[in-house]
Every structure is written in structure tokens, then in C-alpha cells.
Design a protein around this motif. Sequence first.
Motif, PDB file in Angstrom:
ATOM      1  N   ILE A  35     -14.225  -2.267   0.460  1.00  0.00           N
ATOM      2  CA  ILE A  35     -12.831  -2.189   0.889  1.00  0.00           C
ATOM      3  C   ILE A  35     -12.522  -0.707   1.042  1.00  0.00           C
ATOM      4  N   PHE A  36     -11.803  -0.355   2.096  1.00  0.00           N
ATOM      5  CA  PHE A  36     -11.518   1.057   2.345  1.00  0.00           C
ATOM      6  C   PHE A  36     -10.250   1.178   3.169  1.00  0.00           C
ATOM      7  N   ILE A  37      -9.772   2.411   3.311  1.00  0.00           N
ATOM      8  CA  ILE A  37      -8.588   2.721   4.106  1.00  0.00           C
ATOM      9  C   ILE A  37      -9.048   3.389   5.390  1.00  0.00           C
ATOM     10  N   ARG A  38      -8.595   2.858   6.523  1.00  0.00           N
ATOM     11  CA  ARG A  38      -8.838   3.485   7.827  1.00  0.00           C
ATOM     12  C   ARG A  38      -7.526   4.104   8.277  1.00  0.00           C
ATOM     13  N   ARG A  39      -7.568   5.371   8.655  1.00  0.00           N
ATOM     14  CA  ARG A  39      -6.380   6.084   9.131  1.00  0.00           C
ATOM     15  C   ARG A  39      -6.591   6.476  10.581  1.00  0.00           C
ATOM     16  N   GLU A  40      -5.759   5.881  11.461  1.00  0.00           N
ATOM     17  CA  GLU A  40      -5.827   6.168  12.892  1.00  0.00           C
ATOM     18  C   GLU A  40      -4.419   6.196  13.454  1.00  0.00           C
ATOM     19  N   ASN A  41      -4.173   7.125  14.361  1.00  0.00           N
ATOM     20  CA  ASN A  41      -2.888   7.199  15.063  1.00  0.00           C
ATOM     21  C   ASN A  41      -1.701   7.164  14.099  1.00  0.00           C
ATOM     22  N   ASP A  65      -5.710   3.299  -2.686  1.00  0.00           N
ATOM     23  CA  ASP A  65      -6.592   3.247  -3.857  1.00  0.00           C
ATOM     24  C   ASP A  65      -6.994   1.830  -4.248  1.00  0.00           C
ATOM     25  N   PRO A  66      -7.461   1.003  -3.319  1.00  0.00           N
ATOM     26  CA  PRO A  66      -7.796  -0.382  -3.687  1.00  0.00           C
ATOM     27  C   PRO A  66      -8.999  -0.443  -4.627  1.00  0.00           C
ATOM     28  N   GLN A  67      -8.938  -1.368  -5.586  1.00  0.00           N
ATOM     29  CA  GLN A  67     -10.004  -1.556  -6.575  1.00  0.00           C
ATOM     30  C   GLN A  67     -10.290  -3.052  -6.715  1.00  0.00           C
ATOM     31  N   PHE A  78      -1.905   0.334  -4.629  1.00  0.00           N
ATOM     32  CA  PHE A  78      -0.480   0.585  -4.454  1.00  0.00           C
ATOM     33  C   PHE A  78      -0.127   0.321  -3.003  1.00  0.00           C
ATOM     34  N   LYS A  79       1.026  -0.298  -2.806  1.00  0.00           N
ATOM     35  CA  LYS A  79       1.426  -0.761  -1.485  1.00  0.00           C
ATOM     36  C   LYS A  79       1.890   0.416  -0.631  1.00  0.00           C
ATOM     37  N   ILE A  80       1.292   0.544   0.553  1.00  0.00           N
ATOM     38  CA  ILE A  80       1.667   1.575   1.520  1.00  0.00           C
ATOM     39  C   ILE A  80       2.520   0.913   2.598  1.00  0.00           C
TER      40      ILE A  80
END
Length: 174
Positions: A35-41, A65-67, A78-80
Motif C-alpha cells: 500500500i502506498f501514496i501516489r501524488r500526481e497533479n 502513513d497507511p499501515q 490518517f485521512k487526507i
Amino acid sequence: SRQISAGGESSEIANGWKWRTHNSGRVDADGKRVIFIRRENHKATTIVREIETKGEKVFEPTLGDPQWSKDGKFVVGFKITPATYWSSHSGDIVVCPVDAGTCRKVASSGTSPMWSGDESRIYFARVTSRDGMEILSVSANGEDEQRVVELNFMDPTANFFDVSSTGQVVYVQF
């Protein structure tokens, strides 16, 4: 991104990831998903990637910070929201089922959540001032929030800490 097995060679699980666009990656206990965070646009999206098939699906809601839980059935983060994406690196701490169901809020205004060793509690950080942060814990069902320790002389953007299986907090003082 690379994965290293105990005592073995590293192997590439995704090509072309850069810190600015792909971060907070965590592999589940079975070693089958990341699980990961993708940041685009100017938008953050939480993604679950099947390591073997390379298939990806969007995970809702977007979590910082997903675990994974040990059994891989839940994720804490934490909710973004679009309103908090650029203004803050914290949000409501939530526990979400991976396959289906609704997330449950367990605490307000936190960051860097992690499961306790027995997964009965969730530890997280909350900024208290310009140079301070506290580490708290809450039961996995959102009850009995407790302050564990207050950390002073911290850089709130460098909130790196860990908690041992027996509840000891380790951190680096800035």
C-alpha cells in the motif's frame, strides 16, 4: 521500490517510483501487497498494488502513513482530504477494512499511526506547538485515548518515531 527478503537479494517490485510521487509504501505481512501514496497533479491517492500481478486499485479513503494489520484485513492511517492535502500532514486517524466496509474514526488530528504489538491499540503523533509533539495511544475501537509521552524540540515535519512491542517509544530529537 525494492523488497528485501530475510537474508536474500533485493528484488524490484515497482519500476520508476520517485519519493515525490510514490511514498509511504508498506508491504503486508504475507508479502503479497504493498500500500502506498501516489501524488500526481496536486492530488494524493492511496493505492494497493498486488506485487506478483502488478495490478493496482485505488483505496478509499485517501490515507497518509497507511499501515497494515498483521492479518492484512485492516489498514490504519490518517485521512487526507483535498482541504488538508497541502495545509497539514495530519488528519483523523481511521481504521479501514481492506476489502469492503466503512472506515471508523478512532482519533482526531493525528499523524503517523501504527498498531501496538498485539494490535489492541493504535499509537499516533499530534503536533502540540511549533517545536513539540505528543505521542498518544487509543484503543483499536476508538476509546480510551491516552498521552504516552510529550516530545519537545522536534521538527513537526520530521515526526519519525516507533513503538516497541512492549510500548516503549523511540525517537530522534532534532
